[in-house]
Motif scaffolding. Structure first.
Motif, PDB file in Angstrom:
ATOM      1  N   TYR A   1       0.820  -1.218   0.000  1.00 37.83           N
ATOM      2  CA  TYR A   1       0.000   0.000   0.000  1.00 37.83           C
ATOM      3  C   TYR A   1       0.850   1.263   0.000  1.00 37.83           C
ATOM      4  O   TYR A   1       0.687   2.142  -0.845  1.00 37.83           O
ATOM      5  CB  TYR A   1      -0.901   0.023   1.236  1.00 37.83           C
ATOM      6  N   GLY A   2       1.742   1.347   0.975  1.00 36.54           N
ATOM      7  CA  GLY A   2       2.531   2.569   1.111  1.00 36.54           C
ATOM      8  C   GLY A   2       3.994   2.295   1.354  1.00 36.54           C
ATOM      9  O   GLY A   2       4.688   3.087   1.994  1.00 36.54           O
ATOM     10  N   SER A   3       4.484   1.169   0.842  1.00 37.77           N
ATOM     11  CA  SER A   3       5.884   0.805   1.060  1.00 37.77           C
ATOM     12  C   SER A   3       6.364  -0.104  -0.056  1.00 37.77           C
ATOM     13  O   SER A   3       5.565  -0.651  -0.817  1.00 37.77           O
ATOM     14  CB  SER A   3       6.051   0.100   2.412  1.00 37.77           C
ATOM     15  N   LEU A   4       7.679  -0.238  -0.146  1.00 33.47           N
ATOM     16  CA  LEU A   4       8.246  -1.207  -1.064  1.00 33.47           C
ATOM     17  C   LEU A   4       9.506  -1.774  -0.438  1.00 33.47           C
ATOM     18  O   LEU A   4      10.093  -1.172   0.472  1.00 33.47           O
ATOM     19  CB  LEU A   4       8.562  -0.593  -2.425  1.00 33.47           C
ATOM     20  N   ALA A   5       9.890  -2.960  -0.897  1.00 37.24           N
ATOM     21  CA  ALA A   5      11.102  -3.607  -0.417  1.00 37.24           C
ATOM     22  C   ALA A   5      11.863  -4.139  -1.608  1.00 37.24           C
ATOM     23  O   ALA A   5      11.281  -4.536  -2.618  1.00 37.24           O
ATOM     24  CB  ALA A   5      10.762  -4.736   0.551  1.00 37.24           C
TER      25      ALA A   5
END
Length: 532
Positions: free
Chosen positions: A35-39
């Protein structure tokens, strides 16, 4: 990297922007967006975390707010029985008729915010508040693929059959996740989705148009399985760069033992092996071949005669090879010169049990299965691997290195974690290993906004029993992220059988990076090919 702590289209748009920018950078082998992050998963021999942060900051400065330009995808959905499992309940709760619930749910154009948790699960944005509803208190064990659900304020589509706690309002006949095509998902993040109500008759007509492709063996018959063991699958090194579709990596839980099994008999690093969890495997040779067994200490026999592991073993037609129960460790790898044949799906032969594809029809082996070799080399030139280079098998207990997760402000939970001893429970599989401590930890942080997950993450659900995620783990999650177990430690962790004692020791980030680089170099040292 977090760009926000809310489920909103703008927050998600920023995360998707960074995802697209990061996935093309050399050294980033995989990127996953939530939703509001990435890795990002890194090749530490090519790029370091601080370099990735610089690239992210550079991309962030160039960000310009703009409207989504995704496709509009019209998804037919049947809101009738037996597909609408919870429609009556939602209607009663919202004080609406079923027709009104259907109209409200299907009139909005939704935005796909992410794909995750399970292969092809489509997370869409908010439903009208009047039909928002809580998840089931006890999730269903099986929710059919294509089911359309409401969970809290959101709606979504199940890509594959599996457990789930969302309230089901209908089902689409479309195949929203199909690993046999590229891309494997019907919907991508940023796309618009509009549900179109259809009848049961229309549902059945559309559904009948899809048939799962059949797999034809083209290799050489090599084994007939007589005793499949507790859980035996075909695995190679796993599939990379598909987590953004909700597809787990799969592959061997202990890549060190797996690589050595191939190396000893001259296979390539990519050749599929059998992964035997818990032993008790038997098979009869259908052709002359050379095999090798690595991993756990296990009673290994050829026609009843004890044989050594970590050595090439020649089989003739009719020979029976058998593994008993492991006395130390828990997982064995069986390689055959030339490699085992399997379904090659999404760049890998690995079995994805959750998605039902790859390997041997996407499932565990069973008695009567015939296994095939990709090829039979003219000759095998075996090599040995010294005992000191093999995986460290747990005996009574092991201590694992970990780095802290998102525990800022939750110091006591972290201190309790690294000072406690845990037992590996039988409630463990290739997705994750559940631990049980003498006293349960307090999940002070509670549920988080869904974030990308990777093997090695240690999550802490509300019940206080940590879960160490493994190769088939979900691609996103929302439990407290307690710690991270590095890949070189996950090899020996995967060998811990139920009842083993586990404790954890905090180590520094730089030490983990250095050890991970050395571990990756060790794996690469087994990638040579010698057999013609």
């Amino acid at each position: 990297m977090k760009v926000g702590d809310e489920i909103s289209l703008e927050c998600n748009r920023r995360a998707r922007y960074l995802f697209e920018k990061m996935r093309g950078i050399e050294g980033i082998t995989e990127a996953t967006v939530a939703y509001g992050s990435l890795a990002c998963k890194l090749n530490l021999g090519t790029i370091r975390p601080e370099d990735v942060v610089k690239e992210m900051n550079r991309a962030w400065r160039a960000y310009a707010e703009k409207d989504d330009s995704g496709r509009l995808i019209r998804v037919p959905a049947c809101y009738e029985e037996p597909f609408a499992l919870d429609l009556d309940w939602i209607a009663v709760r919202s004080k609406l008729s079923k027709g009104e619930v259907i109209r409200i749910h299907s009139q909005k154009v939704y935005t796909c915010m992410m794909l995750g948790f399970s292969p092809g699960f489509v997370y869409l944005d908010d439903v009208d508040p009047v039909i928002a509803c809580p998840r089931l208190e006890t999730p269903r064990l099986k929710v059919p693929s294509g089911s359309v659900g409401i969970g809290g304020e959101q709606t979504g589509i199940y890509g594959v059959e599996g457990p789930g706690g969302w309230r089901i309002v209908g089902r689409t006949p479309l195949t929203t996740f199909n690993p046999y095509v590229d891309p494997p998902t019907l919907v991508a993040p940023g796309d618009k989705v509009k549900f179109e109500p259809i009848s049961t008759k229309e549902f059945e007509y559309i559904k009948s148009s899809f048939r799962k492709p059949s797999f034809e063996h083209k290799g050489i018959p090599i084994f007939e399985v007589h005793q499949p063991g507790v859980l035996t699958t075909i695995q190679d090194r796993g599939r990379t760069n598909h987590r953004h579709y909700g597809v787990p990596r799969s592959g061997g839980l202990d890549p060190l033992s797996q690589s050595q099994a191939n190396y000893i008999i001259g296979n390539t690093a990519e050749d599929p092996t059998l992964e035997v969890i818990g032993g008790h495997f038997k098979a009869v040779a259908l052709s002359a071949s050379v095999v090798c067994v690595t991993g756990a200490k296990v009673g290994l026999t050829l026609d009843g005669k004890v044989m050594p592991s970590y050595e090439a073993i020649s089989l003739e037609r009719g020979n029976e090879i058998a593994l008993g129960g492991p006395s130390q460790g828990f997982i064995n790898y069986i390689s055959v010169a030339g490699g085992f044949e399997g379904e090659f799906i999404l760049d890998s032969y690995s079995t994805c049990l959750k998605g039902g594809f790859g390997g041997y029809g996407g499932r565990t082996l069973k008695s009567g299965d015939v296994l095939y070799a990709l090829r039979l080399p003219e000759q095998v030139q075996p090599i040995t691997v010294s005992e000191g280079r093999r995986v460290q098998l747990p005996s009574n207990g092991i201590t694992m290195q970990v780095v802290p997760g998102s525990v800022e402000g939750y110091r006591q939970t972290w201190l309790d974690f690294i000072s406690s001893k845990f037992l590996v429970t039988s409630a463990s599989d290739r997705m994750g290993c559940r631990l049980r401590g003498t006293s349960r930890l307090t999940a002070e942080q509670g549920a988080l906004l869904t974030y990308p997950t990777y093997p090695g993450y240690v999550q802490l659900p509300p019940d206080g029993d940590p879960i160490v995620l493994q190769q088939d783990c979900q691609t996103t999650g929302g439990y407290m992220l307690l710690a991270y177990v590095p890949p070189y430690e996950m090899c020996k962790f995967s060998q811990a059988k139920p009842g083993a004692t586990i404790s954890f020791r905090e180590v520094g980030r730089e030490e983990v990076i250095e050890e991970t680089v050395r571990f990756e170099e060790t794996l690469r040292s087994y990638f040579s090919v010698r057999n013609p």
